[in-house]
Design an enzyme around this catalytic site. Structure first.
Site, PDB file in Angstrom:
ATOM      1  N   SER A 261       0.809  -1.217   0.000  1.00  0.00           N
ATOM      2  CA  SER A 261       0.000   0.000   0.000  1.00  0.00           C
ATOM      3  C   SER A 261       0.845   1.270   0.000  1.00  0.00           C
ATOM      4  CB  SER A 261      -0.928   0.009   1.222  1.00  0.00           C
ATOM      5  OG  SER A 261      -1.761  -1.120   1.219  1.00  0.00           O
TER       6      SER A 261
ATOM      7  N   HIS B   8       0.956   4.502   4.402  1.00  0.00           N
ATOM      8  CA  HIS B   8       0.200   5.156   3.338  1.00  0.00           C
ATOM      9  C   HIS B   8       0.627   6.612   3.179  1.00  0.00           C
ATOM     10  CE1 HIS B   8      -3.406   2.126   3.506  1.00  0.00           C
ATOM     11  NE2 HIS B   8      -2.225   1.534   3.480  1.00  0.00           N
TER      12      HIS B   8
END
Length: 302
Positions: A207, A253
């Site tokens: 991610s 992230h």
């Protein structure tokens, strides 16, 4: 009324790329005025040119109706960021997806022993279990964690995102720049997660790197003057999920997103004269920051 409305909609629709009829685009070649998509854009001193104009073959079809051959001595066409055009503009994306799938399969076969050995873990508080972390000198975990996933839904969502976002971005940047962006963004996400998250909190997944591709895509869409609303909406949705769903390493992230925006801006806006210096210099700068954050956190834990 209905026919008039349909005609108005058709008039407002964008033309299709002359080499890829399934892709709408608002950019045209500055020499021949044909519509070109990001994959076909070759950076010029003013605007963009199509590959045929760069080769000097746009208006000289070869005998028999076949595609014209490149003019002798013509420079190889380049992407928006200066990379080379390739026969398969999604090759690196396919390889990355393949690596993630292979490592996930190994996780399923070997089990937790493999995952515990390569996931991102700052510091094992119970060393008697035989598990160590980054603070114990296992710095490779910052990289290997990018290719592991916590379940079928996790890898499916990440690989769909990688295919949807990564393919067009790879075509616009070129293979080497795209791979550099992916790895640097992933490492930045791992470093921020290592710095902020609890030392014994494991983290894994692609991610961080994918959020880096998100950031670079925003820069690319803005550079091409495309409608930014779809990509911004998708990014906002992913950020909401990041902070609302328990168990998600939001640090990875955000770290990947910030690195992706910075490196993406350098990749896409670097002037031609100093293009490689600025592009790879930005990657090197992020890696220096990654090293500093890693060393600072290690000093805190040891």
């Amino acid at each position: 009324m209905d026919q008039a409305a349909a005609g108005a909609r058709d008039a407002r629709s964008l033309p299709a790329c002359y080499r890829h009829p399934d892709r709408e685009t608002g950019v045209r070649c500055t020499r021949c005025d044909r519509p070109i998509c990001p994959e076909c854009m070759v950076d010029a001193s003013v605007g963009f040119q199509c590959p045929d104009c760069v080769r000097g073959t746009a208006h000289t079809p070869a005998p028999g109706g076949h595609a014209p051959a490149p003019a002798p001595g013509a420079a190889a066409p380049r992407t928006l960021a200066g990379g080379r055009h390739t026969a398969d503009p999604r090759l690196v994306t396919k390889v990355l997806i393949g690596l993630n799938v292979v490592f996930f399969a190994i996780q399923q076969i070997v089990g937790d022993a493999f995952t515990n050995r390569f996931e991102l873990l700052g510091y094992a508080l119970v060393p008697q279990l035989g598990v160590q972390g980054v603070a114990d000198g296992q710095y490779y975990r910052l990289l290997t964690a990018m290719f592991l996933h916590g379940g079928f839904l996790h890898i499916a969502f990440n690989m769909l995102s990688l295919w949807w976002i990564g393919g067009p971005l790879e075509a616009a940047l070129g293979r080497a720049r795209y791979l550099s962006l992916y790895l640097v963004s992933g490492l930045a996400g791992s470093a921020l997660s290592y710095l902020i998250a609890a030392p014994n909190a494991p983290s894994l997944g692609a991610s961080g790197a994918i959020f880096g591709l998100f950031g670079a895509t925003v820069v690319l869409v803005r550079r091409l003057n495309y409608d930014m609303r779809p990509v911004i909406a998708l990014l906002v949705i992913n950020l909401i999920i990041t902070f609302q769903v328990p168990g998600i390493a939001w640090q990875a992230h955000i770290g990947g997103l910030v690195a992706g925006i910075g490196v993406g801006y350098a990749m896409i806006h670097a002037p031609r004269e100093r293009r490689q210096l600025i592009q790879y210099g930005a990657c090197a700068l992020v890696l220096v920051v990654v090293a500093i954050l890693t060393l600072v956190r290690t000093a805190q834990l040891t």
